[in-house]
Write an enzyme that holds these catalytic residues in place. Structure first.
Site, PDB file in Angstrom:
ATOM      1  N   ASN A   1      -9.363   3.614  -8.040  1.00 13.89           N
ATOM      2  CA  ASN A   1      -8.203   3.179  -7.281  1.00 13.89           C
ATOM      3  C   ASN A   1      -7.197   2.522  -8.216  1.00 13.89           C
ATOM      4  OD1 ASN A   1     -10.188   1.040  -7.378  1.00 13.89           O
ATOM      5  ND2 ASN A   1      -9.146  -0.038  -5.723  1.00 13.89           N
ATOM      6  N   ILE A   2      -5.923   2.730  -7.883  1.00 15.76           N
ATOM      7  CA  ILE A   2      -4.821   2.228  -8.691  1.00 15.76           C
ATOM      8  C   ILE A   2      -3.826   1.563  -7.742  1.00 15.76           C
ATOM      9  CG2 ILE A   2      -2.977   2.839 -10.297  1.00 15.76           C
ATOM     10  CD1 ILE A   2      -4.700   5.439 -10.877  1.00 15.76           C
ATOM     11  N   GLU A   3      -3.741   0.247  -7.827  1.00  8.25           N
ATOM     12  CA  GLU A   3      -2.869  -0.503  -6.926  1.00  8.25           C
ATOM     13  C   GLU A   3      -1.451  -0.611  -7.483  1.00  8.25           C
ATOM     14  OE1 GLU A   3      -6.278  -3.342  -4.914  1.00  8.25           O
ATOM     15  OE2 GLU A   3      -4.864  -4.267  -6.315  1.00  8.25           O
TER      16      GLU A   3
ATOM     17  N   CYS B   1      -5.997   5.673  -3.741  1.00  4.15           N
ATOM     18  CA  CYS B   1      -7.445   5.486  -3.661  1.00  4.15           C
ATOM     19  C   CYS B   1      -8.160   6.289  -4.748  1.00  4.15           C
ATOM     20  CB  CYS B   1      -7.960   5.949  -2.299  1.00  4.15           C
ATOM     21  SG  CYS B   1      -7.310   5.010  -0.913  1.00  4.15           S
TER      22      CYS B   1
ATOM     23  N   GLU C   1     -10.722   8.272  -4.470  1.00  5.29           N
ATOM     24  CA  GLU C   1     -11.040   9.634  -4.059  1.00  5.29           C
ATOM     25  C   GLU C   1      -9.846  10.566  -4.271  1.00  5.29           C
ATOM     26  OE1 GLU C   1     -11.466   6.719  -2.530  1.00  5.29           O
ATOM     27  OE2 GLU C   1     -12.797   6.924  -0.804  1.00  5.29           O
TER      28      GLU C   1
ATOM     29  N   CYS D   1     -11.189   6.130   3.185  1.00  2.63           N
ATOM     30  CA  CYS D   1     -10.215   5.840   4.245  1.00  2.63           C
ATOM     31  C   CYS D   1      -9.827   7.141   4.952  1.00  2.63           C
ATOM     32  CB  CYS D   1      -8.991   5.141   3.649  1.00  2.63           C
ATOM     33  SG  CYS D   1      -7.892   6.239   2.719  1.00  2.63           S
TER      34      CYS D   1
ATOM     35  N   CYS E   1      -7.875   9.654   2.735  1.00  2.52           N
ATOM     36  CA  CYS E   1      -8.763  10.365   1.803  1.00  2.52           C
ATOM     37  C   CYS E   1      -9.586  11.429   2.527  1.00  2.52           C
ATOM     38  CB  CYS E   1      -9.667   9.380   1.075  1.00  2.52           C
ATOM     39  SG  CYS E   1      -8.780   8.395  -0.150  1.00  2.52           S
TER      40      CYS E   1
END
Length: 140
Positions: A44-46, A55, A57, A95, A98
Site C-alpha cells: 500500500n502507498i498512502e 492498496c 492488492e 477492500c 480491490c
C-alpha cells in the site's frame, strides 16, 4: 496452484516492507500469483490527499497488467500495524475496490489468501468475497 500458500504469504510479508504509510501506520503487502507461476509483489502507498492512496492488492495487479501479464490464480495478503513484523493481530481483507479490480481480471475461482502469519491463514474464492460480482461479461 504450483506455489504453496505459505510461500505466497512469505512473499506478501516481504512486499509489506516497502509500504509507504506515514498517515495510517498500517502496512499491507500482497503477492499476486500468475498462472505461469510468477509472483508480483505490491504494497500500500498512502498520499496526504488520501484519494490517491493505493492498496497493496491493486498495486500488484496494476504492476502486472502494465507489464502485459493478465492471467492470475491467487493472491496472498497480509497487513497490520507498522510495529507488527511477521505475525499480525488480525486478517487484512481486500477492500471493495480491490475486490472489483480482482473481478475485472480474474474468474470466480481465483483464490484469495489472507494471513495472520505464514502458518495462520484463510483461503477464499473470489466469488466468496464478491458474490454476484459485476464483470466485463455484464457489458457484452
Amino acid at each position: 496452484m504450483n506455489v504453496s500458500y505459505e510461500a505466497l504469504l512469505k512473499e506478501a510479508i516481504e512486499a509489506r516492507k516497502n509500504a509507504y504509510t506515514p498517515y495510517s501506520k498500517f502496512k499491507v503487502g500482497a503477492a499476486l500469483l500468475t498462472v505461469d507461476g510468477d509472483i508480483i509483489r505490491g504494497c500500500n502507498i498512502e498520499n496526504a490527499a488520501y484519494g490517491p492512496t493505493n492498496c497493496a492488492e491493486r498495486t500488484a495487479f496494476f504492476k502486472a497488467i502494465s507489464e502485459g501479464i493478465n492471467e492470475f490464480s491467487a493472491i496472498a495478503i497480509v497487513g497490520g500495524k507498522e510495529t507488527e513484523v511477521n505475525e499480525f493481530s488480525d486478517y487484512a481483507y481486500p477492500c471493495g475496490v480491490c475486490r472489483q479490480v480482482m473481478r475485472e481480471f480474474c474468474n470466480n475461482d481465483f483464490e484469495i489468501i489472507v494471513g495472520k502469519s505464514v502458518s495462520e491463514y484463510k483461503v477464499f474464492k473470489l466469488s466468496d468475497l464478491l458474490p454476484q460480482g459485476f464483470g466485463p461479461e455484464n457489458l457484452l
